[in-house]
Design an enzyme around this catalytic site. Structure first.
Site, PDB file in Angstrom:
ATOM      1  N   GLY A  44     -12.111 -45.322  39.586  1.00 16.28           N
ATOM      2  CA  GLY A  44     -11.810 -46.350  40.567  1.00 16.28           C
ATOM      3  C   GLY A  44     -12.543 -46.065  41.861  1.00 16.28           C
ATOM      4  O   GLY A  44     -12.733 -44.905  42.235  1.00 16.28           O
ATOM      5  N   GLY A  53      -6.592 -50.857  58.673  1.00 16.47           N
ATOM      6  CA  GLY A  53      -6.766 -51.817  57.600  1.00 16.47           C
ATOM      7  C   GLY A  53      -7.486 -51.193  56.423  1.00 16.47           C
ATOM      8  O   GLY A  53      -7.329 -50.003  56.145  1.00 16.47           O
ATOM      9  N   LYS A  58     -17.254 -43.751  54.029  1.00 16.39           N
ATOM     10  CA  LYS A  58     -18.047 -42.826  54.834  1.00 16.39           C
ATOM     11  C   LYS A  58     -19.417 -42.663  54.191  1.00 16.39           C
ATOM     12  O   LYS A  58     -19.629 -43.034  53.029  1.00 16.39           O
ATOM     13  CB  LYS A  58     -17.339 -41.482  54.921  1.00 16.39           C
ATOM     14  CG  LYS A  58     -15.976 -41.542  55.595  1.00 16.39           C
ATOM     15  CD  LYS A  58     -15.298 -40.183  55.567  1.00 16.39           C
ATOM     16  CE  LYS A  58     -13.908 -40.250  56.182  1.00 16.39           C
ATOM     17  NZ  LYS A  58     -13.181 -38.960  56.094  1.00 16.39           N
ATOM     18  N   ASP A  78     -15.208 -48.947  38.166  1.00 14.12           N
ATOM     19  CA  ASP A  78     -14.478 -50.132  38.594  1.00 14.12           C
ATOM     20  C   ASP A  78     -14.710 -50.393  40.076  1.00 14.12           C
ATOM     21  O   ASP A  78     -14.532 -49.499  40.908  1.00 14.12           O
ATOM     22  CB  ASP A  78     -12.980 -49.925  38.346  1.00 14.12           C
ATOM     23  CG  ASP A  78     -12.141 -51.111  38.809  1.00 14.12           C
ATOM     24  OD1 ASP A  78     -11.974 -52.054  38.029  1.00 14.12           O
ATOM     25  OD2 ASP A  78     -11.666 -51.090  39.972  1.00 14.12           O
ATOM     26  N   TYR A  83     -13.867 -54.855  47.828  1.00 11.57           N
ATOM     27  CA  TYR A  83     -14.016 -53.456  48.248  1.00 11.57           C
ATOM     28  C   TYR A  83     -15.221 -53.255  49.162  1.00 11.57           C
ATOM     29  O   TYR A  83     -15.364 -52.193  49.780  1.00 11.57           O
ATOM     30  CB  TYR A  83     -14.171 -52.538  47.035  1.00 11.57           C
ATOM     31  CG  TYR A  83     -13.038 -52.561  46.053  1.00 11.57           C
ATOM     32  CD1 TYR A  83     -11.819 -53.182  46.340  1.00 11.57           C
ATOM     33  CD2 TYR A  83     -13.170 -51.961  44.799  1.00 11.57           C
ATOM     34  CE1 TYR A  83     -10.783 -53.203  45.417  1.00 11.57           C
ATOM     35  CE2 TYR A  83     -12.136 -51.976  43.879  1.00 11.57           C
ATOM     36  CZ  TYR A  83     -10.952 -52.604  44.185  1.00 11.57           C
ATOM     37  OH  TYR A  83      -9.928 -52.619  43.262  1.00 11.57           O
ATOM     38  N   LYS A 108     -14.728 -57.669  40.372  1.00  9.70           N
ATOM     39  CA  LYS A 108     -13.663 -58.671  40.450  1.00  9.70           C
ATOM     40  C   LYS A 108     -14.021 -59.785  41.433  1.00  9.70           C
ATOM     41  O   LYS A 108     -14.667 -59.536  42.454  1.00  9.70           O
ATOM     42  CB  LYS A 108     -12.347 -58.009  40.893  1.00  9.70           C
ATOM     43  CG  LYS A 108     -11.973 -56.777  40.082  1.00  9.70           C
ATOM     44  CD  LYS A 108     -10.694 -56.136  40.585  1.00  9.70           C
ATOM     45  CE  LYS A 108     -10.490 -54.775  39.980  1.00  9.70           C
ATOM     46  NZ  LYS A 108     -11.398 -53.754  40.542  1.00  9.70           N
ATOM     47  N   HIS A 139      -9.312 -61.147  40.642  1.00  8.40           N
ATOM     48  CA  HIS A 139      -8.630 -60.036  41.304  1.00  8.40           C
ATOM     49  C   HIS A 139      -7.144 -60.317  41.512  1.00  8.40           C
ATOM     50  O   HIS A 139      -6.304 -59.431  41.319  1.00  8.40           O
ATOM     51  CB  HIS A 139      -9.306 -59.742  42.646  1.00  8.40           C
ATOM     52  CG  HIS A 139      -9.131 -58.331  43.111  1.00  8.40           C
ATOM     53  ND1 HIS A 139     -10.023 -57.706  43.966  1.00  8.40           N
ATOM     54  CD2 HIS A 139      -8.182 -57.412  42.854  1.00  8.40           C
ATOM     55  CE1 HIS A 139      -9.612 -56.484  44.200  1.00  8.40           C
ATOM     56  NE2 HIS A 139      -8.499 -56.272  43.537  1.00  8.40           N
ATOM     57  N   ASN A 179      -3.513 -58.279  38.298  1.00 11.53           N
ATOM     58  CA  ASN A 179      -2.320 -58.591  39.102  1.00 11.53           C
ATOM     59  C   ASN A 179      -1.652 -59.909  38.702  1.00 11.53           C
ATOM     60  O   ASN A 179      -1.048 -60.581  39.534  1.00 11.53           O
ATOM     61  CB  ASN A 179      -2.671 -58.604  40.601  1.00 11.53           C
ATOM     62  CG  ASN A 179      -3.122 -57.255  41.095  1.00 11.53           C
ATOM     63  OD1 ASN A 179      -2.381 -56.284  41.010  1.00 11.53           O
ATOM     64  ND2 ASN A 179      -4.350 -57.171  41.589  1.00 11.53           N
ATOM     65  N   GLN A 287     -12.266 -33.013  36.827  1.00 16.65           N
ATOM     66  CA  GLN A 287     -10.991 -32.696  36.195  1.00 16.65           C
ATOM     67  C   GLN A 287     -10.356 -33.935  35.564  1.00 16.65           C
ATOM     68  O   GLN A 287      -9.775 -33.853  34.475  1.00 16.65           O
ATOM     69  CB  GLN A 287     -10.018 -32.102  37.217  1.00 16.65           C
ATOM     70  CG  GLN A 287     -10.283 -30.654  37.586  1.00 16.65           C
ATOM     71  CD  GLN A 287      -9.271 -30.136  38.595  1.00 16.65           C
ATOM     72  OE1 GLN A 287      -8.440 -30.890  39.111  1.00 16.65           O
ATOM     73  NE2 GLN A 287      -9.337 -28.843  38.885  1.00 16.65           N
ATOM     74  N   ASN A 288     -10.458 -35.057  36.239  1.00 17.39           N
ATOM     75  CA  ASN A 288      -9.744 -36.252  35.793  1.00 17.39           C
ATOM     76  C   ASN A 288     -10.194 -36.763  34.430  1.00 17.39           C
ATOM     77  O   ASN A 288      -9.415 -37.417  33.729  1.00 17.39           O
ATOM     78  CB  ASN A 288      -9.881 -37.375  36.832  1.00 17.39           C
ATOM     79  CG  ASN A 288      -9.027 -37.137  38.058  1.00 17.39           C
ATOM     80  OD1 ASN A 288      -8.100 -36.336  38.048  1.00 17.39           O
ATOM     81  ND2 ASN A 288      -9.336 -37.833  39.145  1.00 17.39           N
TER      82      ASN A 288
END
Length: 343
Positions: A44, A53, A58, A78, A83, A108, A139, A179, A287-288
């Site tokens: 993600g 907000g 960065k 994703d 975004y 999206k 979205h 959603n 790791q994920n």
């Protein structure tokens, strides 16, 4: 000489196997109802909100995360027009060295874009530097004007018809929604030509989404899970447990020589959903995805399921007056964190 020939053949086979593994990535693929497939875990890229907000990226934050992820074996990335990072995702993919055709890109349709689905998708494609996306999602079922504050009432069935056209034109290999609740999903299924392949919603230990998952299983729709860690890293005492140091999680993680976040991701994978954990740290990203070499027992799955409190981490109550708002109502709706965000 024979031994040299054997070694050369062995090295050639290993090289082919390694190349195939790099192409496929670490996550197995799950079938979609349109004949395609989706990696069982992805990255993600939404950075969340702060007191100002929606967070701005960065320098190098998104590019590095995407590149590290693809080099670590991820094949699903994703993103979303809301975004404001699709161009950064594109740079990260290019820098990774992984071929475009080996990356499953999800983006999206934004809430202010539903009156021009094809035009909005083409802008996303331009930002992503690609001629197609692997999955395009609505979205939210709600729509807003460009200021992200003024409601625009557009029937999501009309939006879906334009999504079907994007699919027909090959601009989106698969299409789906995000959603949407069960009632909205049923209405969509009753009126669509192309069934949504994917539903992306929040799923984690605190929010099991049992009714929604049962519905999607019955209709052969794959669920993607955003916010898969829930309140695992939350320092605020209000959300329900567990936290990253929870004794139950630590015990299970110790048994498999894994971290507690890895246990949580494995739990979601075994529930049949595709988690998309976000991170901008190289070690955590690596790791994920290292969660496909162990399996939780049925007893452990049952133990972890008891953390469910139907607690929603992502609850945009500031939109609840919209006629297509998909979540529970609140007596005290919060402020709109998208204020000031520009498309």
């Amino acid at each position: 000489m024979a031994r040299v020939v054997f070694l050369c053949l062995l090295l050639s086979v290993l090289a082919v196997a390694q190349a195939a593994d790099q192409t496929a990535g670490k996550a197995p693929r799950l079938p979609l109802n349109d004949g395609r497939s989706i990696p069982a875990l992805g990255l993600g890229t939404f950075l969340g909100f702060d007191e100002k907000g929606q967070k701005a990226a960065k320098e190098r934050e998104v590019e590095n995360a995407v590149s590290w992820a693809l080099k670590a074996g991820y094949r699903l990335i994703d993103t979303a027009s809301l975004y404001n990072n699709e161009h950064l995702v594109a740079s990260g993919i290019e820098e990774s060295g992984v071929k475009r055709e080996d990356v499953f890109i999800v983006t999206k349709l934004g809430t202010p874009e539903q009156r021009d689905v094809l035009g909005s998708l083409r802008k996303s494609l331009q930002r992503l530097n690609t001629s197609y996306v692997d999955l395009y999602l609505i979205h939210f079922p709600i729509a807003f004007k460009a200021d992200l504050k003024t409601y625009d009432v557009i029937d999501y069935l009309d939006t879906w018809r334009a999504m079907e056209e994007a699919h027909a034109q090959g601009l989106a290999r698969s299409i789906g929604v995000s959603n949407f609740n069960v009632t909205q999903m049923q209405r969509l299924l009753d009126n669509c030509r192309v069934k949504p392949a994917v539903l992306q919603v929040e799923v984690n230990l605190n929010l099991a989404q049992e009714a929604l998952l049962n519905f999607t299983r019955q209709h052969d729709i794959q669920v993607m899970a955003y916010s898969p860690f829930g309140s695992l890293f939350d320092s605020n005492p209000a959300p329900p447990p567990p936290r990253v140091g929870d004794e139950t999680l630590v015990t299970i993680a110790g048994k498999y020589k894994k971290t507690t976040p890895q246990v949580v991701l494995r739990y979601l994978i075994q529930r049949g959903v595709v988690p998309i954990p976000k991170s901008v740290r190289k070690e955590k990203i690596e790791q994920n995805i290292d969660v496909f070499d162990f399996e939780l027992t049925p007893e452990e799955m049952d133990t972890l399921s008891k953390f469910n409190k139907n607690y929603r981490l992502v609850w945009p109550t500031f939109w609840q007056d919209h006629p297509y708002y998909p979540f529970e109502q609140s007596d005290k709706p919060g402020p709109n964190p998208f204020e000031g965000v520009k498309e």
